[in-house]
Design an enzyme around this catalytic site. Structure first.
Site, PDB file in Angstrom:
ATOM      1  N   TYR A   1       0.819  -1.233   0.045  1.00 56.40           N
ATOM      2  CA  TYR A   1       0.019   0.253  -0.104  1.00 56.40           C
ATOM      3  C   TYR A   1       0.821   1.309  -0.089  1.00 56.40           C
ATOM      4  CZ  TYR A   1      -4.138  -2.797   1.015  1.00 56.40           C
ATOM      5  OH  TYR A   1      -5.124  -3.748   0.834  1.00 56.40           O
TER       6      TYR A   1
ATOM      7  N   LEU B   1     -17.895   0.306   0.662  1.00 56.44           N
ATOM      8  CA  LEU B   1     -18.470   1.223   0.212  1.00 56.44           C
ATOM      9  C   LEU B   1     -18.257   1.334  -1.286  1.00 56.44           C
ATOM     10  CD1 LEU B   1     -17.427   3.933   2.891  1.00 56.44           C
ATOM     11  CD2 LEU B   1     -19.910   2.924   2.610  1.00 56.44           C
TER      12      LEU B   1
ATOM     13  N   GLY C   1     -16.172   3.994  -2.171  1.00 56.41           N
ATOM     14  CA  GLY C   1     -16.800   5.413  -1.855  1.00 56.41           C
ATOM     15  C   GLY C   1     -18.105   5.756  -2.644  1.00 56.41           C
TER      16      GLY C   1
HETATM   17  N1  NAP Z   1      -7.355  -7.638  -0.096  1.00 52.46           N
HETATM   18  C1  NAP Z   1      -7.407  -6.969  -1.211  1.00 52.46           C
HETATM   19  O1  NAP Z   1      -7.189  -7.126  -2.323  1.00 52.46           O
HETATM   20  C2  NAP Z   1      -8.107  -5.204  -0.930  1.00 52.46           C
HETATM   21  C3  NAP Z   1      -8.068  -4.394  -2.059  1.00 52.46           C
HETATM   22  C4  NAP Z   1      -8.586  -2.967  -1.794  1.00 52.46           C
HETATM   23  C5  NAP Z   1      -8.590  -2.650  -0.302  1.00 52.46           C
HETATM   24  N2  NAP Z   1      -8.459  -3.504   0.617  1.00 52.46           N
HETATM   25  C6  NAP Z   1      -8.678  -3.095   1.957  1.00 52.46           C
HETATM   26  O2  NAP Z   1      -9.666  -2.514   2.320  1.00 52.46           O
HETATM   27  C7  NAP Z   1      -9.879  -1.204   2.623  1.00 52.46           C
HETATM   28  C8  NAP Z   1     -11.020  -0.549   2.049  1.00 52.46           C
HETATM   29  O3  NAP Z   1     -11.145  -0.434   0.628  1.00 52.46           O
HETATM   30  P1  NAP Z   1     -11.414   0.797  -0.051  1.00 52.46           P
HETATM   31  O4  NAP Z   1     -10.761   1.873   0.467  1.00 52.46           O
HETATM   32  O5  NAP Z   1     -11.089   0.420  -1.648  1.00 52.46           O
HETATM   33  O6  NAP Z   1     -12.756   1.015  -0.388  1.00 52.46           O
HETATM   34  P2  NAP Z   1     -13.941   1.516   0.630  1.00 52.46           P
HETATM   35  O7  NAP Z   1     -13.889   1.321   1.922  1.00 52.46           O
HETATM   36  O8  NAP Z   1     -15.062   0.903  -0.020  1.00 52.46           O
HETATM   37  O9  NAP Z   1     -13.868   3.211   0.283  1.00 52.46           O
HETATM   38  C9  NAP Z   1     -13.065   3.905   1.084  1.00 52.46           C
HETATM   39  C10 NAP Z   1     -13.127   5.419   0.643  1.00 52.46           C
HETATM   40  O10 NAP Z   1     -14.373   5.818   0.352  1.00 52.46           O
HETATM   41  C11 NAP Z   1     -14.477   7.380   0.533  1.00 52.46           C
HETATM   42  N3  NAP Z   1     -15.030   7.318   1.723  1.00 52.46           N
HETATM   43  C12 NAP Z   1     -15.008   6.744   2.916  1.00 52.46           C
HETATM   44  N4  NAP Z   1     -15.813   6.953   3.782  1.00 52.46           N
HETATM   45  C13 NAP Z   1     -16.781   8.039   3.103  1.00 52.46           C
HETATM   46  C14 NAP Z   1     -17.737   8.882   3.701  1.00 52.46           C
HETATM   47  N5  NAP Z   1     -18.093   8.686   4.961  1.00 52.46           N
HETATM   48  N6  NAP Z   1     -18.297   9.793   2.786  1.00 52.46           N
HETATM   49  C15 NAP Z   1     -17.667   9.831   1.376  1.00 52.46           C
HETATM   50  N7  NAP Z   1     -16.690   8.941   1.066  1.00 52.46           N
HETATM   51  C16 NAP Z   1     -16.234   8.389   1.934  1.00 52.46           C
HETATM   52  C17 NAP Z   1     -13.269   7.574   0.808  1.00 52.46           C
HETATM   53  O11 NAP Z   1     -12.629   7.591  -0.765  1.00 52.46           O
HETATM   54  P3  NAP Z   1     -11.914   9.124  -1.157  1.00 52.46           P
HETATM   55  O12 NAP Z   1     -10.512   9.279  -0.815  1.00 52.46           O
HETATM   56  O13 NAP Z   1     -11.897   9.079  -2.653  1.00 52.46           O
HETATM   57  O14 NAP Z   1     -12.710  10.420  -0.645  1.00 52.46           O
HETATM   58  C18 NAP Z   1     -12.090   6.301   1.242  1.00 52.46           C
HETATM   59  O15 NAP Z   1     -11.126   6.163   0.681  1.00 52.46           O
HETATM   60  C19 NAP Z   1      -8.540  -0.651   2.308  1.00 52.46           C
HETATM   61  O16 NAP Z   1      -8.190   0.360   2.823  1.00 52.46           O
HETATM   62  C20 NAP Z   1      -7.460  -1.908   2.281  1.00 52.46           C
HETATM   63  O17 NAP Z   1      -7.300  -2.021   3.462  1.00 52.46           O
HETATM   64  C21 NAP Z   1      -7.913  -4.851   0.410  1.00 52.46           C
END
Ligand code: NAP
Length: 339
Positions: free
Chosen positions: A57, A212, A215
């Site tokens: 990351y 989410l 997002g």
């Molecule tokens: N194992 C895997 O292959 C894998 C792959 C991907 C992720 N992950 C893990 O899963 C975690 C979460 O994944 P993700 O960050 O892709 O997806 P997510 O949790 O669905 O989305 C998070 C993003 O949504 C936005 N957000 C969050 N809360 C919000 C709110 N209350 N209002 C408006 N926008 C909001 C932000 O984006 P903006 O920065 O654009 O505002 C934030 O970075 C990662 O941090 C990582 O630890 C694992």
């Protein structure tokens, strides 16, 4: 905040996990160090203890930021999960993949960046389709015996491989895989076909990533706000937009935010689930933490299930057909108490 046991273990983790893929400003998005520290403070002050990172990351910056943070906070309070598998060096053929060699190398690098002697949960990040599962399980078990890792877990791997791994570990007396990380949200329900039933069978906790949809399910793109998801992304196609509109409607009915509805849905699907929620702003984590007070009515659940439903494929759809169940099981199907 309430706590859950992570899979078939005694490890207590907060009912929400903080995703830290956005810690660091590499690749033109994410939170700088000070904001990342503030996000972790907000999460920990609310009782959160479960952090999710990976060797790759932000090219290692996410682990480094967590490592620096842990120098001034109680290391033992936090449950730090990281991952190995993805490349952090492009000229070494063994600096990626699921092999024992890469596992050992990657863990040493993670320990340095995290400035700690142990990783609480080590996930295999993505199945490489090359390394035998016994090599993976034996390597993870050795790391646990060495005290460098406390628990083994797995992400982004076919269900049959995980099932094989856990069965083998049980027979061999090795540490079993206690958590399954999969992309799972209202816009990505395909893990319901094989992965989630498999996790339930083995008592694994499912840790949905992108709950989410990156997002999208917060509704912010419908409101014309900006974020890291590009307009051409599948996460903003007609189906995802239709789902998000229902999420937003239900949020208005309940007087909560759309993020709460989307997150709560991933937490209430009848299996042990701890969503990994990413945040790049303190306001986002503050808002997301409030999901623990949100409840969806059965009617709202049904609306969400309906708009986001997927084809289970074979044999899931075939097995669901009333005629198949009733005719093939001698009329006894509905008279047996299900597990
Ligand atoms: N194992 C895997 O292959 C894998 C792959 C991907 C992720 N992950 C893990 O899963 C975690 C979460 O994944 P993700 O960050 O892709 O997806 P997510 O949790 O669905 O989305 C998070 C993003 O949504 C936005 N957000 C969050 N809360 C919000 C709110 N209350 N209002 C408006 N926008 C909001 C932000 O984006 P903006 O920065 O654009 O505002 C934030 O970075 C990662 O941090 C990582 O630890 C694992």
């Amino acid at each position: 905040m309430n706590y859950k046991l992570l899979g078939r273990s005694g490890l207590k983790v907060s009912e929400l996990c903080l995703g830290t893929m956005g810690f660091g400003t590499e690749a033109g998005w994410g939170a700088d160090k000070e904001t990342s520290f503030a996000i972790m403070d907000t999460f920990a002050n609310a009782g959160g203890n479960f952090l999710d990172t990976a060797n790759v990351y932000k090219l290692g910056t996410s682990e480094k930021i967590i490592g620096e943070y842990l120098q001034n906070h109680d290391r033992n309070y936090f449950v730090v999960a990281t991952k190995y598998s993805l490349k952090d060096n492009t000229t070494n053929p063994n600096a990626s993949g699921n092999s024992r060699k890469n596992m050992m190398r990657s863990v040493e690098e993670s320990l340095k960046r995290l400035q700690t002697d142990f990783i609480d949960v080590l996930y295999l990040h993505i199945w490489d389709d090359l390394t035998p599962m016994d090599e993976v399980l034996r390597g993870l078990d050795d790391l646990i015996r060495q005290g460098k890792v406390n628990y083994a877990a797995i992400s982004d791997t076919p269900a049959w491989q995980v099932a094989k791994g856990n069965t083998m570990a049980e027979l061999m007396g090795w540490s079993q895989l206690i958590a399954l990380q999969v992309e799972y949200s209202l816009i990505q329900r395909t893990p319901e076909r094989e992965l989630i039933p498999m996790a339930k069978h083995f008592g694994m906790t499912v840790t949905p990533w992108a709950p989410l949809g990156g997002g999208v399910l917060s509704g912010k793109y419908l409101r014309g706000e900006q974020g890291r998801i590009k307009p051409e992304s599948k996460r903003l196609d007609d189906r995802s937009v239709a789902i998000t509109k229902v999420v937003v409607d239900i949020a208005e009915e309940l007087g909560v935010s759309a993020s709460h509805v989307a997150l709560q849905w991933t937490r209430s699907q009848g299996f042990s689930s701890i969503p990994i929620v990413g945040a790049t702003k303190v306001s986002q984590v503050e808002e997301n933490l409030k999901v623990i007070d949100v409840t969806l009515t059965p009617e709202q659940q049904q609306k969400l299930d309906e708009v986001s439903k997927i084809d289970l494929g074979f044999p899931g759809e075939f097995f669901k057909e009333e005629g198949v169940k009733m005719n093939s099981f001698g009329g006894f199907y509905d008279r047996v108490e299900k597990r």
